[in-house]
Design an enzyme around this catalytic site. Structure first.
Site, PDB file in Angstrom:
ATOM      1  N   ASN A 131       0.854  -1.182   0.000  1.00  0.00           N
ATOM      2  CA  ASN A 131       0.000   0.000   0.000  1.00  0.00           C
ATOM      3  C   ASN A 131       0.890   1.232   0.000  1.00  0.00           C
ATOM      4  OD1 ASN A 131      -2.676  -0.856  -0.091  1.00  0.00           O
ATOM      5  ND2 ASN A 131      -2.749  -1.290   2.098  1.00  0.00           N
ATOM      6  N   GLY A 134      -1.002   8.387   0.474  1.00  0.00           N
ATOM      7  CA  GLY A 134      -0.543   9.644   1.033  1.00  0.00           C
ATOM      8  C   GLY A 134      -0.066   9.529   2.461  1.00  0.00           C
ATOM      9  N   ALA A 135      -0.913   9.010   3.333  1.00  0.00           N
ATOM     10  CA  ALA A 135      -0.591   8.960   4.755  1.00  0.00           C
ATOM     11  C   ALA A 135      -0.042   7.614   5.189  1.00  0.00           C
ATOM     12  CB  ALA A 135      -1.836   9.287   5.576  1.00  0.00           C
ATOM     13  N   ASP A 163       4.951  15.132  -0.713  1.00  0.00           N
ATOM     14  CA  ASP A 163       4.270  16.424  -0.595  1.00  0.00           C
ATOM     15  C   ASP A 163       5.040  17.404   0.283  1.00  0.00           C
ATOM     16  OD1 ASP A 163       2.237  15.628  -2.232  1.00  0.00           O
ATOM     17  OD2 ASP A 163       0.811  15.191  -0.625  1.00  0.00           O
ATOM     18  N   ARG A 377      17.468 -18.108  -3.371  1.00  0.00           N
ATOM     19  CA  ARG A 377      17.435 -16.764  -3.924  1.00  0.00           C
ATOM     20  C   ARG A 377      16.778 -15.845  -2.911  1.00  0.00           C
ATOM     21  NH1 ARG A 377      14.150 -17.475  -8.067  1.00  0.00           N
ATOM     22  NH2 ARG A 377      12.369 -16.736  -6.888  1.00  0.00           N
ATOM     23  N   ALA A 381      20.413 -11.444  -3.158  1.00  0.00           N
ATOM     24  CA  ALA A 381      21.536 -12.206  -3.684  1.00  0.00           C
ATOM     25  C   ALA A 381      21.127 -13.605  -4.107  1.00  0.00           C
ATOM     26  CB  ALA A 381      22.638 -12.298  -2.620  1.00  0.00           C
ATOM     27  N   THR A 382      21.978 -14.185  -4.946  1.00  0.00           N
ATOM     28  CA  THR A 382      21.882 -15.612  -5.238  1.00  0.00           C
ATOM     29  C   THR A 382      22.955 -16.324  -4.427  1.00  0.00           C
ATOM     30  OG1 THR A 382      23.379 -15.398  -7.129  1.00  0.00           O
ATOM     31  CG2 THR A 382      21.020 -15.217  -7.562  1.00  0.00           C
ATOM     32  N   VAL A 383      22.638 -17.528  -3.992  1.00  0.00           N
ATOM     33  CA  VAL A 383      23.536 -18.283  -3.127  1.00  0.00           C
ATOM     34  C   VAL A 383      23.799 -19.646  -3.753  1.00  0.00           C
ATOM     35  CG1 VAL A 383      23.798 -19.382  -0.872  1.00  0.00           C
ATOM     36  CG2 VAL A 383      22.782 -17.101  -1.040  1.00  0.00           C
ATOM     37  N   ASP A 485      18.868  -6.408   9.710  1.00  0.00           N
ATOM     38  CA  ASP A 485      17.832  -7.209   9.056  1.00  0.00           C
ATOM     39  C   ASP A 485      17.728  -8.594   9.696  1.00  0.00           C
ATOM     40  OD1 ASP A 485      15.857  -7.889   7.218  1.00  0.00           O
ATOM     41  OD2 ASP A 485      17.295  -8.565   5.707  1.00  0.00           O
TER      42      ASP A 485
END
Length: 580
Positions: A131, A134-135, A163, A377, A381-383, A485
């Site tokens: 999604n 605007g807000a 904006d 994948r 990256a690919t491993v 991450d």
């Protein structure tokens, strides 16, 4: 079933009639357009009070001419989120109509309607939804009877962030279309696009020769931040940088962030369908980036036609019909609006089906049945696993992303490769279980690492492994580093040790390893450490059937080794998501 929908969460007064049998939608809308600046709540409410009766009357007249006096079987309205004064006007109109017509009333979550109209129009079964409005800006996926927030902005909505810049340079609301036009003008002048103004994305050539402004690019797991990039764009304008150049760089950064986190959500859950919703989704460049990313992954992508992307009553009527058919209606006495109505608060009564996180954190049989190549994948990256038992190595290559501007793509891949190599080794020295780093090839953005674990944490998540992750992150933070991450995809787990027949003792717990430090960095700030915990907990909530005990174990593990102030700050960070 025919449902009258009414929308008026912020700026657009809209009414619609949805005929479920014919799958047809009639929409009448009257948007509020301020003379200058952004949306003013009082002025928007005044517009709603005048425009809602007119658009409703227009749709009702057309409905009765076509279907007779019993044209409406239910009335659906936007219950939230949105501006309180606007929502109250819409709610009052909907209650009055439902009572007068003697039909059920349905209260619809505006953001879930954006998702469901995409699912309805695409025919997709179980997509991830981005999604972009605007807000708001968030990623949703169905799990355990609700749409879970997989990732979201930690400050401004994407439209509001754009904006903020356009107001700074004196442009009127809405700023998004003006930024898109100015960016296309700059790209055309730089030789990046053809006469029709469609970007070439990541193709080499003149695009690679065009300088891109250095703007903040903030992705933390599947969460993201826009406040810094808005301020940087304003500063660039104050410094005399041509506004068209700023618009081009602003779009390239903001939409690349949204595309990246969408790919991360697909990778985390194993989903292969993506739908786009929200007013900002009308931007051609954003749709192009997402389509390019999905094509590269082998995923399906759908963006509804523009009339269903901007705020509209059609999506309210369509979801309202699904809810009414499921018996999910609301008594007038209990139909108060909610300006802070989050999508993950909505019980999903109108659909069944498995979690979008299929094969993740669930039955091992489903996990084992997944495409082995897809599991190798990730989002970045690919491993490739090389060698034999006892000397297995992982070759991880950050592949170019053709949806990103080439200059931005090269910078991200290089910087994250350096960060991963450095922090993986430093974390290991700090007592965190990580793989050994054998080789770094910056030119190819490739790492060769020790192969660790037998599966992702997503397939081995229990209280013991969750507690171990908490301890790992506490040690990492104690050494003034963050992972950036730490999702269940970025923790590897070994097999449990075997119980010996000789002594009958319980098998040792599996070893857990943190991997993929590409978004990590050095910091001693409690705020950054808390964000790490927030990312991990978000990935657990999005994929686990009963996340409560897992999160309790995770926090217990962190508390045993780490700073209690980080856990205290975690509550503040979690509350910063939109409409919490």
């Amino acid at each position: 079933m025919r449902v009258l929908g009414i929308e008026g969460t912020a700026w657009c007064a809209s009414a619609a009639l949805y005929d479920a049998e014919a799958d047809s939608v009639l929409i009448e809308s009257d948007p509020y357009e301020p003379d200058s600046g952004g949306i003013h709540p009082r002025e928007a409410a005044e517009h709603m009070s005048e425009a809602i009766p007119e658009v409703v009357d227009s749709v009702l007249t057309a409905a009765e001419e076509r279907h007779g006096p019993d044209a409406v079987d239910a009335v659906a309205f936007s219950r939230g989120p949105g501006l309180g004064p606007c929502l109250r006007i819409v709610g009052t109109a909907a209650r009055s109509l439902a009572g007068t017509l003697g039909v059920p009333l349905v209260g619809v979550n505006h953001m879930v309607a954006h998702l469901e109209i995409g699912r309805h129009r695409s025919g997709f079964d179980n997509p991830i939804c981005l999604n972009a409005s605007g807000a708001n800006a968030h990623l949703l996926g169905y799990h355990d009877g609700r749409y879970r927030v997989l990732g979201e902005t930690m400050d401004a909505g994407v439209g509001n962030a754009i904006d903020k810049f356009t107001r700074h340079v004196g442009w009127s609301h809405p700023g998004g279309p003006k930024v898109e036009s100015a960016a296309a003008e700059f790209a055309t002048g730089a030789g990046e696009v053809g006469s029709e103004g469609e970007g070439t994305g990541g193709e080499e050539g003149s695009a690679a020769e065009t300088d891109l402004l250095d703007l903040p690019y903030v992705v933390k797991g599947m969460d993201f931040s826009f406040s810094g990039i808005s301020s940087a764009a304003n500063d660039a304008a104050d410094s005399g940088v041509p506004v068209e150049e700023i618009c081009f760089s602003l779009q390239e950064h903001v939409f690349a962030m949204l595309t990246e986190v969408s790919e991360r959500a697909l990778s985390l859950t194993g989903a292969d369908e993506l739908v786009l919703g929200g007013g900002v989704a009308q931007n051609d460049r954003l749709r192009e980036m997402l389509a390019t990313m999905c094509e590269a992954r082998g995923a399906d992508f759908h963006a509804p036609e523009p009339r269903f992307l901007r705020d509209n009553a059609g999506m309210i009527a369509v979801l309202g019909a699904k809810m009414a058919a499921a018996g999910d209606t609301v008594p007038i006495s209990e139909s108060a609006v909610d300006p802070s109505f989050r999508p993950d608060q909505v019980p999903v009564t109108w659909r069944d089906g498995e979690s979008v996180a299929r094969g993740r954190g669930g039955a091992e049989s489903r996990s084992a049945a997944r495409d082995a190549e897809a599991d190798r994948r990730g989002a970045e990256a690919t491993v490739t696993v090389e060698g034999t038992d006892g000397d297995r190595r992982v070759v991880k290559r950050r592949v170019p992303k053709s949806y990103r501007h080439p200059e931005l793509d090269r910078t991200i891949r290089r910087d994250r490769t350096v960060a991963e190599a450095r922090l993986t080794s430093e974390a290991r020295r700090a007592g965190v279980s990580t793989p050994l780093v054998y080789d770094v090839d910056l030119a190819e953005a490739t790492l060769t690492l020790q192969h660790v674990g037998e599966r992702d944490l997503a397939a081995a998540l229990d209280e013991g492994t969750a507690e171990a992750v908490g301890r790992h992150l506490a040690r990492l933070h104690g050494a003034e580093m963050v992972h950036g991450d730490p999702t269940t995809r970025n923790v590897r787990v070994s097999k449990r040790g075997e119980r010996t027949e000789r002594d009958g003792r319980s098998s040792p717990p599996p070893e857990t390893y943190l991997i993929d430090f590409g978004l990590g960095y050095h910091t001693g700030h409690v705020e950054d450490h808390a964000m790490d915990l927030h990312v991990f907990e978000g990935s657990v909530r999005a994929t686990a059937t009963e996340p409560g005990p897992l999160l309790a174990a995770f926090e217990s593990g962190y508390e045993a080794v780490g700073d209690e102030a980080v856990l205290d700050r975690l509550r503040d960070v979690a509350d910063r998501g939109r409409y919490r």
